[in-house]
Design a protein around this motif. Structure first.
Motif, mmCIF file in Angstrom:
data_model
loop_
_atom_site.group_PDB
_atom_site.id
_atom_site.type_symbol
_atom_site.label_atom_id
_atom_site.label_comp_id
_atom_site.label_asym_id
_atom_site.label_seq_id
_atom_site.Cartn_x
_atom_site.Cartn_y
_atom_site.Cartn_z
ATOM 1 N N THR A 41 16.042 -48.806 15.565
ATOM 2 C CA THR A 41 16.931 -47.566 15.889
ATOM 3 C C THR A 41 18.813 -47.109 14.301
ATOM 4 O OG1 THR A 41 19.136 -48.874 17.058
ATOM 5 C CG2 THR A 41 17.075 -47.417 18.304
ATOM 6 N N SER A 75 14.869 -42.899 17.062
ATOM 7 C CA SER A 75 15.939 -42.850 17.440
ATOM 8 C C SER A 75 16.419 -43.736 19.082
ATOM 9 C CB SER A 75 16.282 -41.273 18.628
ATOM 10 O OG SER A 75 15.212 -41.288 19.849
ATOM 11 N N GLU A 76 17.425 -44.120 19.163
ATOM 12 C CA GLU A 76 18.246 -44.976 20.666
ATOM 13 C C GLU A 76 17.246 -44.560 22.080
ATOM 14 O OE1 GLU A 76 21.723 -46.827 22.632
ATOM 15 O OE2 GLU A 76 21.863 -46.147 20.978
ATOM 16 N N PHE A 90 13.465 -45.204 21.833
ATOM 17 C CA PHE A 90 13.146 -46.447 21.755
ATOM 18 C C PHE A 90 13.424 -47.199 22.878
ATOM 19 C CE2 PHE A 90 13.471 -51.411 21.391
ATOM 20 C CZ PHE A 90 13.756 -51.019 19.391
#
Length: 190
Positions: A40, A57-58, A61
């Motif tokens: 990320t 992106s977080e 993920f």
């Protein structure tokens, strides 16, 4: 999991030279293929998505975590995740190659647990934490604050070396290359 592929896991503190050694092995041992990690964190100026890392992106993920699509993952620094996508490893094995990982220590130990006897875990070390700090400063990619975080983390990581199958001390790069080729070549041939 595919039945024939093996895995070679290279771990080291930042600055020990593992990425340089892994790149050398990929060029010189054609049956190896690099496992691209997911992260990320933001790409560095010279990094390419899908080549150096899969930059996620977080949210994406965390979706992979929820769907169990990672062999291993961790939050290395607050909000900064790294992991190994199962699909990436399966892709390499399906090509008839052996996968080589360039991952941090915790990720490498987790991969070794998951992959068991199919994996060789190599810890790349240097003579001292001071040598690591010099190498990181020479890179000139870190602020003083992130450099100190990495140095602190490195001294902790060096304490885990005995949990690996093999410790390669990188004093001189040519020697480290030759030693890595021998160890990895023997493992793949076994």
């Amino acid at each position: 999991m595919s039945s024939s592929g093996k895995a070679v896991i290279f771990c080291a503190p930042s600055g020990a030279g593992k990425t340089t050694i892994v790149k050398h092995l990929i060029q010189n041992l054609p049956t190896l293929s690099f496992s691209i990690s997911a992260t990320t964190r933001s790409p560095r100026s010279n990094e390419v998505d899908g080549k150096d890392y899969y930059f996620l992106s977080e949210r994406d993920f965390k979706q992979n975590i929820e769907t169990n699509d990672l062999y291993e993952w961790q939050e290395v620094y607050p909000g900064m995740f790294y992991g190994t996508l199962k699909a990436e490893v399966e892709r390499i094995w399906a090509e008839g190659k052996h996968v080589i990982f360039d991952v941090d220590v915790i990720g490498g130990l987790n991969l070794k647990k998951v992959l068991g006897d199919r994996a060789l875990a190599v810890f790349v070390s240097v003579e001292s934490v001071e040598v690591l700090e010099q190498r990181l400063r020479a890179r000139n990619t870190e602020s003083e604050e992130t450099l100190q975080i990495r140095v602190g983390k490195a001294s902790e990581e060096m304490k885990t070396a005995d949990q690996f199958d093999y410790i390669l001390v990188n004093r001189e790069l040519k020697e480290a290359f030759a030693e890595a080729e021998q160890v990895v070549g023997d493992f793949i041939a076994s």
